[in-house]
Design an enzyme around this catalytic site. Structure first.
Site, PDB file in Angstrom:
ATOM      1  N   THR A  40       0.839  -1.208   0.000  1.00  0.00           N
ATOM      2  CA  THR A  40       0.000   0.000   0.000  1.00  0.00           C
ATOM      3  C   THR A  40       0.873   1.257   0.000  1.00  0.00           C
ATOM      4  O   THR A  40       0.581   2.230  -0.701  1.00  0.00           O
ATOM      5  CB  THR A  40      -0.904   0.011   1.257  1.00  0.00           C
ATOM      6  OG1 THR A  40      -1.618  -1.216   1.289  1.00  0.00           O
ATOM      7  CG2 THR A  40      -1.886   1.166   1.243  1.00  0.00           C
ATOM      8  N   HIS A  43       2.165   2.003  -3.385  1.00  0.00           N
ATOM      9  CA  HIS A  43       1.165   2.689  -4.230  1.00  0.00           C
ATOM     10  C   HIS A  43       1.129   4.185  -3.897  1.00  0.00           C
ATOM     11  O   HIS A  43       1.033   5.026  -4.781  1.00  0.00           O
ATOM     12  CB  HIS A  43      -0.237   2.108  -4.007  1.00  0.00           C
ATOM     13  CG  HIS A  43      -0.391   0.706  -4.471  1.00  0.00           C
ATOM     14  ND1 HIS A  43      -0.237   0.319  -5.776  1.00  0.00           N
ATOM     15  CD2 HIS A  43      -0.682  -0.440  -3.792  1.00  0.00           C
ATOM     16  CE1 HIS A  43      -0.430  -0.983  -5.890  1.00  0.00           C
ATOM     17  NE2 HIS A  43      -0.687  -1.470  -4.692  1.00  0.00           N
TER      18      HIS A  43
HETATM   19 ZN   LIG Z   1       0.273  -3.436   5.252  1.00  0.00          ZN
END
Ligand SMILES: [Zn+2]
Ligand SMILES: [Zn+2]
Length: 342
Positions: A40, A43
């Protein structure tokens, strides 16, 4: 305190000095001892389509969400967590009053706020955390290992979404969560673990954690190899941890009738699947997996953590101020899990 911010759209980050957060009555102040970089965060750092849509309105803020640290202050309404406790964070901050929260499904709260996505996160020297999200760690577990419990928890939730003992399991995607899933299936007594990825380096980690069959999906005839490895019957369990259309299609096509598919991967765009043949006529069970069950998954993770030897997964450690080096290593796929220490 030193803190790492996403201040503006586009690739990159900014390191800034900022005030230590002031806690509310129901929060604890955590002195961050270790924080790891997640997909994440990649990203968010790279500012892809997902990040633009999901984070765009939250800027500027401190990102990061995988953490271990020590409680140094507790608000007056804090229960069950004390100053001096070692803690990690459940990253889903739930509302506690929606239908899901009231029926034991807080992990899919309809008003959820995610640490390091919607609110200030863990790439900092200190973190204000709602006390209900503070998970108390065994002090025998070093912080740099305890920090990767959040992704291990994703693997625990996915693997134990159904039975694995005595089963043949296909696991698509040998990122850190996929590799953890291999280790968990091994511990849980899976009969045969078939690990797939497009990168040889990542498949090696799958082997290290106990995979019996390795398939390089960039070059192999994936369906044939899985059917050969399962005597032509297909796998009992399919775990999707790649977030790839081809993985989803191949995984479903090689699942035996009556099998279980648990889908954790997040896919960049919608695509077609053969519902009639791969789901309906085969009578399979398919579940989406979001985060960790609160807090059933954490109890399981706590019990399994010492058995997992996760230090094998943590390939790099940097100072928090050297965070750019961590992103570099992951961008080049030279590392598996990178831990930062303030
Ligand atoms: Zn994580
Ligand atoms: Zn809720």
């Amino acid at each position: 305190m030193l803190s790492v911010w996403k201040t503006k759209p586009g690739e990159g980050l900014e390191i800034k000095e900022t005030d230590v957060p002031k806690i509310k009555d129901d929060e604890v102040l955590v002195k961050v001892k270790a924080t790891s970089i997640c997909g994440t965060d990649m990203h968010i750092y790279g500012w892809d389509n997902w990040a633009q849509k999901r984070i765009g309105k939250n800027l500027p803020y401190i990102f990061g969400h995988e953490v271990a640290g020590e409680v140094v202050e507790a608000g007056k309404n804090v229960k069950a967590v004390s100053v001096g406790d070692h803690v990690s964070a459940e990253t889903h901050i739930s509302c506690s009053h929606c239908f899901q929260c009231k029926t034991g499904k807080e992990h899919i709260c309809e008003n959820v706020k995610i640490l390091g996505v919607d609110v200030n996160g863990t790439f900092a020297e200190y973190l204000a955390l709602p006390h209900r999200n503070a998970w108390v760690n065994d002090k025998k577990i070093p912080h740099w290992i305890a920090s990767v419990q959040e992704p291990l928890g994703n693997a625990v939730h996915t693997v134990f979404d159904g039975e694995v003992a005595g089963k043949t399991v296909t696991i698509f995607g040998m990122g850190p969560i996929g590799v953890c899933a291999v280790g968990l299936c091994k511990i849980a007594g899976a009969e045969k673990i078939i690990a797939l990825d497009q990168h040889e380096g990542r498949l090696k980690f799958g082997k290290e954690f106990g995979a019996d069959v390795l398939i390089n999906s960039a070059s192999a005839d994936v369906k044939k190899e899985i059917m050969d490895a399962t005597n032509g019957h297909g796998a009992d369990v399919f775990l999707e941890m790649a977030g790839a259309e081809s993985a989803m299609k191949d995984g479903l096509a090689t699942l035996r009738p009556g099998g279980r598919a648990s889908i954790l991967g997040v896919f960049p765009k919608p695509f077609e699947i053969d519902v009639t043949n791969d789901i309906v006529f085969k009578g399979i069970t398919m579940n989406g997996i979001n985060g960790r069950k609160m807090f059933d998954t954490w109890y399981k993770t706590k019990a399994l953590l010492p058995k997992m030897k996760l230090e094998r997964l943590i390939t790099h450690k940097f100072k928090l101020s050297e965070i750019e080096n961590g992103f570099d290593v992951l961008k080049k796929r030279e590392g598996m899990k990178v831990v930062l220490e303030p």
